[in-house]
Design a protein around this motif. Structure first.
Motif: not given
Length: 427
Positions: A367-372, A379-386, A404-413
């Motif tokens: 609510x009080x922070x921009x850019x989330x 972060x997703x784009x840098x790992x090639x996650x569409x 198939x990219x679920x676990x990778x996305x969770x770790x990256x974020x």
């Protein structure tokens, strides 16, 4: 002295040995001078066994009789726990849903709590008797047994806590609290000490499986403090409720905690994932007023929940594609319903994809922070996650990605938002 409602899930009561362990935890609370009520689930696997019996007896079973059968699992657990407590010298008795009673409304197998007449229960607790209550069940206006759907015992426990004016509701599970994400995916996930109702409601609704969504909503409505704890403590360990779990509280209490402890609120509280999603695309829908309403009205009437919705920019021919998601177990029904109305709706074809997952970041700090959202996409784009689809609320951003990219996305974020525990930091 406090008035406490304790709830134990199926894995916590899976067999007489585990019921004895639960009884020891309950006895310790009562020995401390507290007034105690216990809500229990059926033993792990028991509800599935009873459901299969119903299907074998009659594939087109009557939901009212189905409820009679499946509600018996919790009843067995309640009776066994009461017997075990009595064998330990405790004053205890069971209270079935119709004895309180727990009044419910809406459909069988998915009933909702209306009200609980808890005067006799409160009097019994005040006299030092431990009340053991089967979760998941109630009674309708027609005096028929009802059940509340999967995870309904959480809702039962919160409802009982609200009815007796409990100081808190302790939910004992096979995990020791709410984590920043699934620790089976991210080893450096951190246990959260305090979570607001709003954050927990969002986390539960987007895949976090610690608490049932309806139980959190009920806790927020009645301002019931909920604590998530583990029932699997080693013999000789301190009582479970002296170990740090996660307390779910109002936003006002959260603000007081932040001010008095000088804690800093994270922008993102947690990351959840849900593979129970399916993507549906309707191609060449007429780009005109009312077209989208005509698509989603029948889905709503059929009780099919639609989540992410994207309408592409209209084509030159006055046509557009409409993309949305539905729960995976509702995909076949949604597809059949839309195919039946294909001519009336005027689309070209349906494209479906069941191999997708929803990843969500949740936090009141948004609510009080921009850019989330920008951080998430970068972060997703840098790992090639569409990213296939996006939905947002005031304290949540969700994206749809390839399963198939679920676990990778969770770790990256988890790393991108600074949620990883420091090396050596206790969970």
């Amino acid at each position: 002295m406090a008035r406490i409602v304790m709830k134990f899930g199926g894995t916590s009561v899976a067999g007489t040995e585990r019921i004895r362990r639960v009884a020891n935890i309950v006895r310790a609370q009562a020995a401390g001078g507290n007034e105690v009520a216990v809500v229990v689930s059926a033993m792990a696997g028991e509800t599935d066994r009873l459901v299969n019996f119903c299907r074998e007896a009659n594939p087109l079973y009557d939901p009212a009789e189905y409820d009679v059968v499946v509600a018996s699992g919790e009843q067995v657990t309640a009776g066994l726990l009461a017997l075990t407590l009595q064998a330990m010298g405790c004053k205890a008795r069971s209270w079935l849903g119709w004895q309180l009673p727990v009044k419910t409304f809406s459909a069988h197998a998915n009933a909702r709590v209306g009200e609980i007449h808890a005067e006799r229960l409160a009097d019994s607790m005040a006299e030092g008797e431990i009340a053991v209550i089967p979760g998941f069940q109630g009674v309708s206006d027609h005096q028929r047994i009802t059940t509340m759907g999967r995870g309904g015992s959480d809702t039962s426990a919160v409802a009982v806590a609200a009815a007796v004016g409990a100081d808190r509701c302790d939910i004992y599970t096979d995990v020791d609290g709410v984590y920043t994400t699934d620790p089976r995916i991210v080893a450096r996930a951190r246990k959260i000490k305090y979570v607001s109702y709003e954050e927990m409601l969002e986390l539960a609704s987007v895949g976090a499986k610690v608490l049932q969504t309806r139980s959190v909503s009920l806790a927020m409505k009645h301002n019931v403090r909920v604590q998530v704890l583990s029932s699997f403590v080693e013999e000789g360990s301190p009582p479970a409720d002296t170990l740090p779990g996660t307390m779910i509280v109002s936003e006002d209490e959260m603000q007081d905690i932040l001010e008095t402890t000088d804690m800093e609120r994270q922008t993102v509280t947690g990351i959840a994932h849900d593979k129970n999603e399916a993507r549906v695309v309707l191609t060449r829908v007429q780009d005109k007023p009312g077209a989208v309403a005509d698509i989603f009205a029948p889905l709503g009437d059929a009780g099919i929940n639609v989540d992410m919705i994207i309408q592409n920019v209209g084509r030159d021919k006055g046509e557009t594609d409409v993309t949305f998601t539905v729960p995976l177990n509702e995909l076949a029904r949604a597809q059949a319903l839309l195919e039946d109305r294909k001519e009336a709706l005027g689309f070209n074809r349906i494209i479906t994809d069941s191999k997708v997952a929803k990843i969500s970041v949740v936090g009141m700090g948004m609510k009080s922070h921009a850019g989330v959202a920008a951080t998430m996409f970068r972060a997703l784009a840098e790992r090639g996650i569409n990213v296939q689809a996006i939905s947002t609320s005031e304290i949540k951003v969700s994206v749809l990605i390839d399963e198939d990219e679920t676990e990778l996305a969770v770790r990256v974020l988890h790393t991108a938002y600074g949620l990883d525990a420091e090396e050596g930091e206790a969970a």
